[in-house]
Design a protein around this motif. Structure first.
Motif, PDB file in Angstrom:
ATOM      1  N   ARG A 119     112.096  47.456  58.030  1.00 13.55           N
ATOM      2  CA  ARG A 119     113.001  47.453  59.171  1.00 13.55           C
ATOM      3  C   ARG A 119     113.208  46.032  59.673  1.00 13.55           C
ATOM      4  NH1 ARG A 119     113.151  51.153  64.277  1.00 13.55           N
ATOM      5  NH2 ARG A 119     114.629  50.052  65.582  1.00 13.55           N
ATOM      6  N   THR A 120     114.420  45.746  60.130  1.00 19.37           N
ATOM      7  CA  THR A 120     114.717  44.478  60.789  1.00 19.37           C
ATOM      8  C   THR A 120     114.870  44.750  62.280  1.00 19.37           C
ATOM      9  OG1 THR A 120     115.872  43.645  58.837  1.00 19.37           O
ATOM     10  CG2 THR A 120     116.323  42.546  60.928  1.00 19.37           C
ATOM     11  N   PRO A 121     114.099  44.090  63.136  1.00 17.26           N
ATOM     12  CA  PRO A 121     114.190  44.369  64.575  1.00 17.26           C
ATOM     13  C   PRO A 121     115.544  43.935  65.137  1.00 17.26           C
ATOM     14  CG  PRO A 121     112.848  42.430  64.193  1.00 17.26           C
ATOM     15  CD  PRO A 121     113.122  43.036  62.839  1.00 17.26           C
ATOM     16  N   ALA A 126     114.480  45.873  71.313  1.00 12.57           N
ATOM     17  CA  ALA A 126     113.933  45.096  72.430  1.00 12.57           C
ATOM     18  C   ALA A 126     114.299  45.727  73.771  1.00 12.57           C
ATOM     19  CB  ALA A 126     114.444  43.659  72.362  1.00 12.57           C
ATOM     20  N   GLY A 127     115.527  46.228  73.887  1.00 10.24           N
ATOM     21  CA  GLY A 127     115.950  46.852  75.131  1.00 10.24           C
ATOM     22  C   GLY A 127     115.200  48.137  75.420  1.00 10.24           C
ATOM     23  N   PHE A 128     114.947  48.930  74.389  1.00  7.92           N
ATOM     24  CA  PHE A 128     114.225  50.188  74.554  1.00  7.92           C
ATOM     25  C   PHE A 128     112.812  49.930  75.067  1.00  7.92           C
ATOM     26  CE2 PHE A 128     111.568  53.503  72.296  1.00  7.92           C
ATOM     27  CZ  PHE A 128     111.865  54.527  73.185  1.00  7.92           C
ATOM     28  N   TRP A 129     112.161  48.925  74.561  1.00 12.42           N
ATOM     29  CA  TRP A 129     110.812  48.592  74.998  1.00 12.42           C
ATOM     30  C   TRP A 129     110.790  47.807  76.301  1.00 12.42           C
ATOM     31  CZ3 TRP A 129     106.680  46.973  70.882  1.00 12.42           C
ATOM     32  CH2 TRP A 129     106.431  48.063  70.050  1.00 12.42           C
ATOM     33  N   PHE A 138     107.840  40.771  67.114  1.00 16.88           N
ATOM     34  CA  PHE A 138     107.816  41.741  66.020  1.00 16.88           C
ATOM     35  C   PHE A 138     107.884  41.019  64.676  1.00 16.88           C
ATOM     36  CE2 PHE A 138     109.587  44.982  63.202  1.00 16.88           C
ATOM     37  CZ  PHE A 138     108.941  46.131  63.603  1.00 16.88           C
ATOM     38  N   THR A 139     108.730  40.003  64.606  1.00 18.39           N
ATOM     39  CA  THR A 139     108.865  39.232  63.368  1.00 18.39           C
ATOM     40  C   THR A 139     107.576  38.493  63.051  1.00 18.39           C
ATOM     41  OG1 THR A 139     111.239  38.979  63.713  1.00 18.39           O
ATOM     42  CG2 THR A 139     110.189  37.431  62.199  1.00 18.39           C
ATOM     43  N   ALA A 140     106.982  37.859  64.051  1.00 21.20           N
ATOM     44  CA  ALA A 140     105.759  37.096  63.834  1.00 21.20           C
ATOM     45  C   ALA A 140     104.610  38.004  63.381  1.00 21.20           C
ATOM     46  CB  ALA A 140     105.373  36.353  65.099  1.00 21.20           C
ATOM     47  N   ARG A 141     104.534  39.217  63.917  1.00 20.33           N
ATOM     48  CA  ARG A 141     103.449  40.132  63.542  1.00 20.33           C
ATOM     49  C   ARG A 141     103.644  40.669  62.126  1.00 20.33           C
ATOM     50  NH1 ARG A 141      98.210  40.854  63.764  1.00 20.33           N
ATOM     51  NH2 ARG A 141      97.590  43.047  63.633  1.00 20.33           N
ATOM     52  N   ALA A 142     104.898  40.826  61.695  1.00 22.13           N
ATOM     53  CA  ALA A 142     105.221  41.232  60.319  1.00 22.13           C
ATOM     54  C   ALA A 142     104.614  42.579  59.934  1.00 22.13           C
ATOM     55  CB  ALA A 142     104.814  40.149  59.322  1.00 22.13           C
ATOM     56  N   LEU A 143     104.705  43.540  60.846  1.00 21.32           N
ATOM     57  CA  LEU A 143     104.353  44.936  60.563  1.00 21.32           C
ATOM     58  C   LEU A 143     105.616  45.768  60.792  1.00 21.32           C
ATOM     59  CD1 LEU A 143     100.926  45.200  62.469  1.00 21.32           C
ATOM     60  CD2 LEU A 143     101.261  44.932  59.992  1.00 21.32           C
ATOM     61  N   PRO A 144     106.579  45.697  59.856  1.00 20.98           N
ATOM     62  CA  PRO A 144     107.920  46.215  60.155  1.00 20.98           C
ATOM     63  C   PRO A 144     108.120  47.707  59.970  1.00 20.98           C
ATOM     64  CG  PRO A 144     107.891  45.244  57.978  1.00 20.98           C
ATOM     65  CD  PRO A 144     106.520  45.023  58.562  1.00 20.98           C
ATOM     66  N   GLY A 145     107.173  48.387  59.323  1.00 21.19           N
ATOM     67  CA  GLY A 145     107.439  49.770  58.950  1.00 21.19           C
ATOM     68  C   GLY A 145     108.351  49.812  57.734  1.00 21.19           C
ATOM     69  N   ALA A 146     108.562  50.995  57.189  1.00 20.22           N
ATOM     70  CA  ALA A 146     109.313  51.135  55.938  1.00 20.22           C
ATOM     71  C   ALA A 146     110.410  52.177  56.052  1.00 20.22           C
ATOM     72  CB  ALA A 146     108.363  51.530  54.799  1.00 20.22           C
ATOM     73  N   TYR A 147     111.563  51.846  55.495  1.00 20.08           N
ATOM     74  CA  TYR A 147     112.614  52.840  55.290  1.00 20.08           C
ATOM     75  C   TYR A 147     112.393  53.518  53.945  1.00 20.08           C
ATOM     76  CZ  TYR A 147     115.594  51.457  59.217  1.00 20.08           C
ATOM     77  OH  TYR A 147     116.112  51.233  60.468  1.00 20.08           O
TER      78      TYR A 147
END
Length: 212
Positions: A119-121, A126-129, A138-147
């Protein structure tokens, strides 16, 4: 490797100024449901998707995020991030989602799924959170989840096993693809080794490599 489904989550309609599509509606607010849910080639039955150009194609039919990684975000943000909190349809437990290999196949309930891309954030996320710098974090943590694609339609429910039944030998992972396209461009050549990666990403990698 076998894990399990922690939750299956469906999106409800949310209207907000930060919603990404022109109508101002999004389905990022996904909530756990009881009982089995049908995973179809074009998406998860009953799930609302606001931006189908970005979230509703066959290559993005299902979004999975690990319960363990959501737990890290709970600690980071100082609040609970429960099932569906990352906008995922499938909350997993004991599955290495970041380490999943592009093209590997998961048997989830009676559905057969295939890992396609990270996933690309986006600003909707960001608005939802309510976290303005979430994309950067989110990018720095690099735990994006998978499609995932749906190779065989079927039903899945909380508690069902998730079994990795096939894993390509190239070894290119969700985490590598995410880092290559956002943090570590030196990894871009690896993307060309993954034939099941969506062609749009492979073509982007080729263009960036040619421009060096």
């Amino acid at each position: 490797m076998t894990g399990r489904v922690a939750a299956v989550n469906l999106g409800v309609v949310t209207e907000a100024a930060w919603a990404g599509d022109a109508s101002g509606r999004t389905g990022i607010d996904k909530r756990p449901v009881d009982g089995p849910v049908l995973f179809r080639v074009d998406g998860v039955a009953g799930d609302f998707i606001g931006e189908r150009a970005h979230h509703g194609t066959p290559d993005q039919a299902v979004y999975a995020y690990a319960e363990e990684d959501a737990g890290w975000w709970s600690g980071e943000l100082g609040r609970s991030v429960g099932p569906g909190g990352l906008g995922e349809n499938l909350t997993t437990y004991a599955v290495d989602v970041t380490g999943a290999v592009i093209g590997e196949q998961w048997l989830v309930g009676s559905a057969l799924l295939q890992v396609t891309k990270p996933r690309t954030p986006c600003r909707t996320f960001a608005g939802f959170w309510g976290v303005p710098d979430l994309i950067k974090r989110f990018t720095a943590r690099a735990l994006p989840g998978a499609y995932l694609r749906v190779l065989r339609e079927g039903e899945a429910a909380a508690g069902d096993p998730i079994q990795v039944v096939e894993r390509p030998a190239h070894g290119v992972t969700i985490g590598e693809v995410f880092r290559a396209t956002s943090l570590e461009p030196e990894l871009l050549p690896r993307l060309l080794d993954a034939p099941d990666l969506p062609e749009s990403i492979r073509e982007k990698a080729r263009r960036r490599l040619a421009a060096r």
